[in-house]
Structures are given as structure tokens and as C-alpha cells.
Design a protein around this motif. Structure first.
Motif, PDB file in Angstrom:
ATOM      1  N   THR A 214       0.911  -1.108  -0.049  1.00 11.40           N
ATOM      2  CA  THR A 214       0.168  -0.143  -0.108  1.00 11.40           C
ATOM      3  C   THR A 214       0.934   1.132   0.111  1.00 11.40           C
ATOM      4  OG1 THR A 214      -0.068   0.165   2.428  1.00 11.40           O
ATOM      5  CG2 THR A 214      -2.064  -1.147   1.352  1.00 11.40           C
ATOM      6  N   ASN A 223      -7.104   1.950   0.305  1.00 16.94           N
ATOM      7  CA  ASN A 223      -6.595   0.885   0.691  1.00 16.94           C
ATOM      8  C   ASN A 223      -7.343  -0.372   0.539  1.00 16.94           C
ATOM      9  OD1 ASN A 223      -3.990   1.959   0.916  1.00 16.94           O
ATOM     10  ND2 ASN A 223      -3.959   1.845   3.254  1.00 16.94           N
ATOM     11  N   LEU A 226      -7.422  -1.959  -2.916  1.00 15.59           N
ATOM     12  CA  LEU A 226      -6.275  -2.608  -3.072  1.00 15.59           C
ATOM     13  C   LEU A 226      -6.245  -4.033  -2.318  1.00 15.59           C
ATOM     14  CD1 LEU A 226      -3.398   0.249  -2.738  1.00 15.59           C
ATOM     15  CD2 LEU A 226      -4.100  -0.924  -4.894  1.00 15.59           C
ATOM     16  N   ARG A 480      -5.309   2.401 -12.619  1.00  7.97           N
ATOM     17  CA  ARG A 480      -4.623   1.294 -11.610  1.00  7.97           C
ATOM     18  C   ARG A 480      -6.114   0.441 -11.175  1.00  7.97           C
ATOM     19  NH1 ARG A 480      -2.198  -2.119 -10.564  1.00  7.97           N
ATOM     20  NH2 ARG A 480      -2.266  -3.059  -8.420  1.00  7.97           N
ATOM     21  N   ALA A 484      -5.862  -3.524 -11.915  1.00  5.30           N
ATOM     22  CA  ALA A 484      -6.004  -4.587 -10.915  1.00  5.30           C
ATOM     23  C   ALA A 484      -7.192  -5.416 -11.407  1.00  5.30           C
ATOM     24  CB  ALA A 484      -6.134  -3.625  -9.587  1.00  5.30           C
TER      25      ALA A 484
END
Length: 704
Positions: A214, A223, A226, A480, A484
Motif C-alpha cells: 500500500t 487501501n 487494493l 490502476r 487491478a
């Protein structure tokens, strides 16, 4: 005749003896450090107490062989190191009354002591006012020797090896290394959610790709994306509240009624400390039971702030539980607050559509039965999902071929003579394989082997931190998220791959993405690369001569060319120690290239461009300024490693087509998914090109 029962003799009372202090400490250590996850939690909390903004955790064999915690906190004074692992030595409190105003994690001074009684401990630390770092090893709570001076950055590195080496029974009853790793990963995940201003990295020893990473300047919601994925995060509801009566503040996120999982995720922090509270957990489960389907559970993250005087933290050896005053009233306040947020989020609900017919219908029930069942709720049933918005792939799925590597992925060869690069910037001439028959073709096999350092170094040079900050500040959150959660579709060509994200299909420039990936890997693994060793060294002068021969403006004068080659080789040799230490670019004393950085496992760069890469290190690096120097070397190396066609490899590989496609799908794209922080430059230079969108396609076909 009655048989007389014999009574056992009365036992003789045993003497009460005072246990040896070593035995006492070992018993206490077994209560405080139950498994490797407890040690990780204790040391991680020490790093947070020290004001760290970046914590790196390295684990080997589930923590049984190695646990290493690195931070950039305030460090430990050299004079305090001799007693750092003794019991009841702490910098957090001075008297018992301090417990009523405790604002730190630690207070008993037993964590490091307990760890040193069941494992071998080494501490390397440096404070801001110290000239260099100091290192000391410990066993059974005492230092093993006087310690020594060493190089190091401000902060602390604690290395714990051979967990429970002196308690084989405890070690044998622990779970498998994989399960132990999962347990400690849960602790890291919890604290990464609670402390988004701190960067957390969790990785296995010898691996470049981190399992958890992170950024240091993030948010709780980012977070969560993620760590838990966008599926959970987009269904979270913000919970905030405060009660003046008990001076209790509550903040966090809970899932709305649209979301459910098979097992509850319950993250609770009280005054920044991860704790358990079964009463609160059960109360919240009862609330959700009325809104979620059977066997469905919520995601709950709550952070409570209470006056220190209301909390007793000294009730559990591992500090997993706390007692606090007005427990029933505070729990009631939290439950009411969460319930109000759930009710407010029920304006829209999502239902799963059952496509299988009911049992009575599928078994041939009468028409009357079918009509009766349909008439029960003619308009209240869930609507059929819109096919224009259906996503038919799952980015988390794996395929079996990911575990079956073509032989040519491992066995790569380097042609060091004959044809070479054309131009600069990593371009390779298509006529390269057609070498001159008069020249000897020398084939050198390249063997990848990871040279793992026993103690991962944390390098905090100002220039390096600035380069990493540039990457993090310019990260595009939308790109991002796309990387992901993408689903790999296939390779369209050497430079283009197709991926799907939700309902959209993209063409992706693999070469540009891989260049940015390797650039960021060089910055974040700076000074900690593995080494790709050549079976036979390659002459630096030979590489430079080849680069000059195939340059855009070749030098015809042999004397001038020889002098230029000699100056280039001398420059590289003079910078050799720095290149080897920071970038794993290794030269031998005989002025030969013997090693390159191993950035990704099972990935070898296009070696046909090696002469051009060496020449660019000479001509395009500003060696006078540290930041520019590191940036130039990182960018040139990233361009050399970027994925593109390697003609020499194709000429000698039997499964070349399978090999490069496997590398793209199973080596590069997993790294893109987990590590790459795409910047805005990748958004505008056609690195991502949207080819189709499902709703738009439906509109086109509807017009047809």
C-alpha cells in the motif's frame, strides 16, 4: 469374608521453590508470542509507535525461518540497545498511573524480550543524530556481544530467525507455513486499512512481487480497494458518529445490504489498536441477519476513539482484548448508528436471479401449480438483469497453463557477435539474424538465478525518495483500477494484448506498460535485485564495437573508434562498484559483463539489444548529479527490459511463439495487476485503446 480396601499413602508435601528467572521468562514468552503472527503484530506496532511512514515485512517459511521488519521511524538510541530485549524495559511509560493516559501500543516492555527467548534476534538501528547505524544480536533477553557499527538509514531493522528453535513441541503444533503466513497477512491487512498514511509491504523472502503493498499517502477506501477488491469497496457505506456523553467517536465503513460474503470480515480498532469484541460483533451480525440472505455475512470496519481513562488494555497477554467502561451503552450507540446507515442505504437493492426452474415445475407439475406460484408475486419479483451490462468474466480466475512453463522460457541464449542493434532507444534491426558467415557466432547461455540477500536493505536516499514520490503522486486511480481488475483476453501481436475490464475491451501496448513497470520496480527494489548470471562473460569492448558498428552514424576511422571504445569501457569500469551495488550490473576485473539485474522471475530481456544498452549507459547517463543519474539508469534499463521482439531468441527457440505469449500472459500481466502504478502519460499516448463497449455494441445491433 469381606476384602479390606487398602488406602494409598498420604502424599508428602513438596517444597515450594522459586523458579529460575530463565524458566519464568520462557513461560511468559510462550504466553505473549503464541505464533509468528503475534511477533509480526508486536514489532509492527513498535514501528508505528516510532513514527514510521514505511514498513516492510519479509517472511520466510511462514515466519518460522525468518521475520524481518524494516521501518523509517526514529530508531533506538545506541545506549539503549544493551537492555532493549530485557523484560519490562520500555520507553512508553514510567509509572503505573501512565496506563490511564496511554497513547502508544506498547507499555509492558515484554515483546522483544519474549521474542528473544524463543528465537534469535538481531537489531540494526540508527537515530537521526547518529553518524552511522549500530547492530546487536540477542539471545535469551541478553545481547550476544558488544555489537558493531555498520551502514544504515534512519530507522530500525529487526530480524528474527529460527522461531521456537528451543521449543520443538510448540513448533510442531503450529499450523503449516502457508497457514501461518495467512494469519500474519491478516494482521498486516488490518493495520494497512487503519493506517492509510503508512506504507505497508508484505512479501515472501526471495520474491520480488509483494503480496501486500500500500502507498504511504493513501486513504482508507483506496487501501480497501487494493486489499479487498473493488467488489467490496463499491458497496461500502461510511459510518461516522460521536456521543458527547461517553466521549466516544466512531468512524469506519460497513457493507450495505446489497453485499454479502460467506464469512464475516470484522475489523475493530480501539484507540488505534486491533482488538476483538465479541459482544459488538454478535450485535452487528443480528442487525445484518434481517437484511442479508441466509448464510450471508457483512464486511465491517470500525475505529473507536475513547478517552484512555475508560480503557484497561492490560487484560490479555497478546493485547487482543480490552475492557472499557460503559461497554453496554457504547455498543448500543454503535449498533444504532450502523443500523441507521444500513436503513438509509436501502433505497436500492440488488438481487441474484435464479435461472433454474423450481423443483415442482422441473419435475412436471401441473399448469395450475405453475400459474398459482406465478400469481403469488406478479410484479414484486426481481427484474431480469440487463444483458448490456452483464460481465461474463472474472478477473480472479486462473487457468492451468499458468503453471506449465514452456522450456524456452527458462533457457534463453545470447548471441554476442554478428548482427546488432540498429539506431538507439532499444530498436533491433529485422535483418539481425542474418549474420555474416565470416564472423564467428558465439552463443552464450544465460542462466537466471536469484541471489537473495540475507538482510534486505532499505535505501532511503533523498533522490530515490523523490523519484518514488513522483510515481505515487501522478498515479492515475482509474487506470490502476483497470489494471487491478482486468481479464486477460489474448495477444494480438508482440506489442499489443487485449484485455477486458467490466463491459469494455481494450488494446494495450505491452512494450510501454512493461517499460513503466520495470522503471518502477527498479525504484522500489533499489539495491535489492537478484542477478541474472551469464554462463560465459561478455567483453565490454566487443559490445561497444558492435553498438558503434550498427549506430546511425558509424565511425569509419578505426583509431578513433578504438579510442572511443576504450574510453567507454574505462568509464563503465570506474562506475562498476555503484552499478553492481545498486543495480546488480556486474563487471569482472577483465572488463567483461558477467551479470544483469533479475527484475522478474522467468523473465529475460531482449538480449539482442544488449550492445545498444551498454552504449546508452555510457552516452545518456548524467553521472554528475545523483537524482538524474539514478533516473537515467533506471529509465535506460527499463527500456532495455521492456517486452518486444527478440530475433536472436526466436532463431534458437523451438517454441518461440508459445514462449513469448506465455511470458506476456503469466509473467508480465500479473505484475501489471499487482505492482504497476500507471501515470497520466500512459493515459494519453494510446497505451490503452478502447476497442468496444458492450452497451454501445447493443445500440449498434439494435439499429441493425
Amino acid at each position: 469374608m469381606a476384602t479390606q480396601t487398602s488406602l494409598s499413602p498420604r502424599p508428602i508435601p513438596k517444597r515450594i521453590l522459586k523458579l529460575d528467572q530463565t524458566v519464568v521468562n520462557k513461560i511468559a514468552a510462550g504466553e505473549i508470542i503464541v505464533r509468528p503472527a503475534n511477533a509480526v503484530k508486536e514489532m509492527m506496532e513498535n514501528s508505528l509507535d516510532a513514527g514510521s511512514t514505511d514498513i516492510i515485512i519479509t517472511i520466510k517459511n511462514g515466519g518460522l525461518d525468518l521475520i524481518q521488519i524494516q521501518d523509517n521511524g526514529c530508531g533506538i538510541r545506541k545506549d539503549d540497545l544493551p537492555i532493549a530485549c530485557e523484560r519490562f524495559t520500555t520507553s512508553k511509560i514510567n509509572s503505573f498511573e501512565d496506563l490511564t493516559s496511554l497513547s502508544s501500543f506498547g507499555f509492558r516492555g515484554e515483546a522483544l524480550s519474549s521474542i528473544s527467548y524463543i528465537a534469535k534476534v538481531k537489531i540494526t538501528t540508527r537515530t537521526a543524530d547518529a553518524v552511522c547505524a549500530f547492530q546487536m544480536e540477542y539471545g535469551l533477553g541478553q545481547p550476544l556481544g558488544l555489537g558493531k557499527l555498520c551502514a544504515g538509514n534512519v530507522g530500525t531493522i529487526i530480524t528474527v530467525e529460527n522461531f521456537f528453535y528451543n521449543n520443538p513441541v510448540r513448533k510442531s503444533i503450529l499450523s503449516s507455513p502457508t497457514e501461518e503466513y495467512v494469519r500474519l497477512a491478516e494482521f498486516v491487512t488490518k493495520y494497512a486499512v487503519r493506517y492509510p498514511n503508512v506504507g505497508f509491504t508484505l512479501k515472501k523472502f526471495g520474491q520480488h512481487v509483494a503480496d501486500i503493498r500500500t502507498p504511504p499517502s493513501s486513504s482508507t477506501l483506496e487501501n480497501c480497494k487494493l486489499l479487498f477488491g473493488n467488489t467490496i469497496t463499491r458497496e461500502l457505506v461510511l459510518v461516522e458518529g460521536e456521543t458527547d456523553k461517553y466521549h466516544c467517536k466512531v468512524a469506519g465503513y460497513v457493507s450495505n445490504p446489497n453485499f454479502s460474503i460467506k464469512k464475516i470480515t470484522f475489523l475493530l480498532f480501539i484507540n488505534g489498536r486491533s482488538v476483538d469484541c465479541n459482544k459488538l460483533k454478535r450485535s452487528l451480525e443480528l442487525i445484518y441477519a434481517a437484511h442479508l440472505p441466509k448464510n450471508g455475512f457483512p464486511f465491517i470496519y470500525l475505529s473507536l476513539e475513547l478517552p484512555p481513562g475508560l480503557i484497561d488494555v492490560n487484560i490479555h497477554p497478546t493485547k487482543a482484548e480490552v475492557y472499557f467502561r460503559f461497554e453496554e451503552e457504547i455498543i448500543s450507540f454503535i449498533v444504532t448508528l450502523v443500523q441507521s446507515k444500513i436503513m438509509a442505504s436501502q433505497t436500492s437493492r440488488t438481487f441474484t436471479i435464479q435461472t433454474q426452474l423450481p423443483r415442482s415445475v422441473s419435475q412436471g407439475s401441473s399448469t395450475m401449480d405453475i400459474d398459482y406460484q406465478a400469481s403469488l408475486s406478479p410484479a414484486r419479483g426481481p427484474k431480469k438483469a440487463d444483458p448490456r451490462k452483464m460481465v461474463r468474466t472474472d478477473y480472479r480466475e486462473q487457468t492451468l497453463d499458468a503453471f506449465i512453463r514452456p522450456p524456452s522460457v527458462i533457457n534463453r541464449c545470447l548471441h554476442s557477435h554478428g548482427g546488432g542493434p540498429s539506431g538507439s532507444g532499444g530498436k533491433v534491426s529485422e535483418a539481425a539474424p542474418e549474420t555474416n558467415n565470416d564472423d564467428e557466432l558465439k552463443v552464450i547461455s544465460v542462466k537466471s538465478r536469484l541471489v537473495a540477500k540475507r538482510c534486505r536493505r532499505k535505501i532511503s536516499l533523498t533522490s530515490l525518495l523523490e523519484l518514488k514520490a513522483d510515481v505515487e503522486e501522478t498515479m492515475d486511480a482509474n487506470l490502476r483500477r483497470l489494471l487491478a481488475e482486468h481479464k486477460f483476453v489474448g495477444c494480438a501481436s508482440y506489442t499489443t494484448a487485449l484485455i477486458q475490464h467490466q463491459t469494455r475491451l481494450f488494446a494495450v501496448d505491452v512494450s510501454k506498460l512493461s517499460e513503466e513497470l520495470f522503471y518502477q520496480m527498479i525504484l522500489y527494489d533499489f539495491g535489492n535485485f537478484g542477478i541474472c548470471k551469464a554462463a560465459e562473460p561478455v567483453s565490454l569492448s566487443g559490445l561497444m564495437e558492435t553498438a558503434l558498428e550498427f549506430s546511425d552514424e558509424p565511425i569509419e576511422d578505426p583509431t578513433e573508434r578504438e579510442a572511443m571504445v576504450e574510453r567507454a569501457v574505462e568509464l563503465l569500469m570506474s562506475k562498476g562498484p555503484m552499478l553492481a551495488d545498486y543495480f546488480s550490473i556486474q563487471f569482472s576485473k577483465d572488463k567483461e559483463l558477467v551479470g544483469l539485474p533479475l527484475l522478474l522471475p522467468d523473465y529475460i530481456p531482449p538480449l539482442s539489444d544488449l550492445p545498444n544498452y551498454v552504449a546508452r549507459l555510457v552516452t545518456e547517463v548524467d553521472w554528475t548529479k545523483e537524482k538524474e543519474c539514478f533516473n537515467n539508469i533506471a529509465r535506460i534499463t527499463a527500456q532495455f527490459y521492456s517486452f518486444r521482439r527478440d530475433f536472436y531468441a526466436e532463431a534458437i527457440e523451438e517454441e518461440g511463439d508459445k514462449a513469448w505469449k506465455w511470458t506476456v500472459q503469466h509473467t508480465l500481466f500479473p505484475a501489471f495487476r499487482s505492482m504497476l502504478q500507471p501515470g497520466p502519460m500512459l493515459h494519453g499516448d494510446r497505451t490503452f485503446v478502447q476497442l468496444a463497449d458492450l452497451p454501445h455494441l447493443y445500440k449498434i445491433f439494435e439499429r441493425c
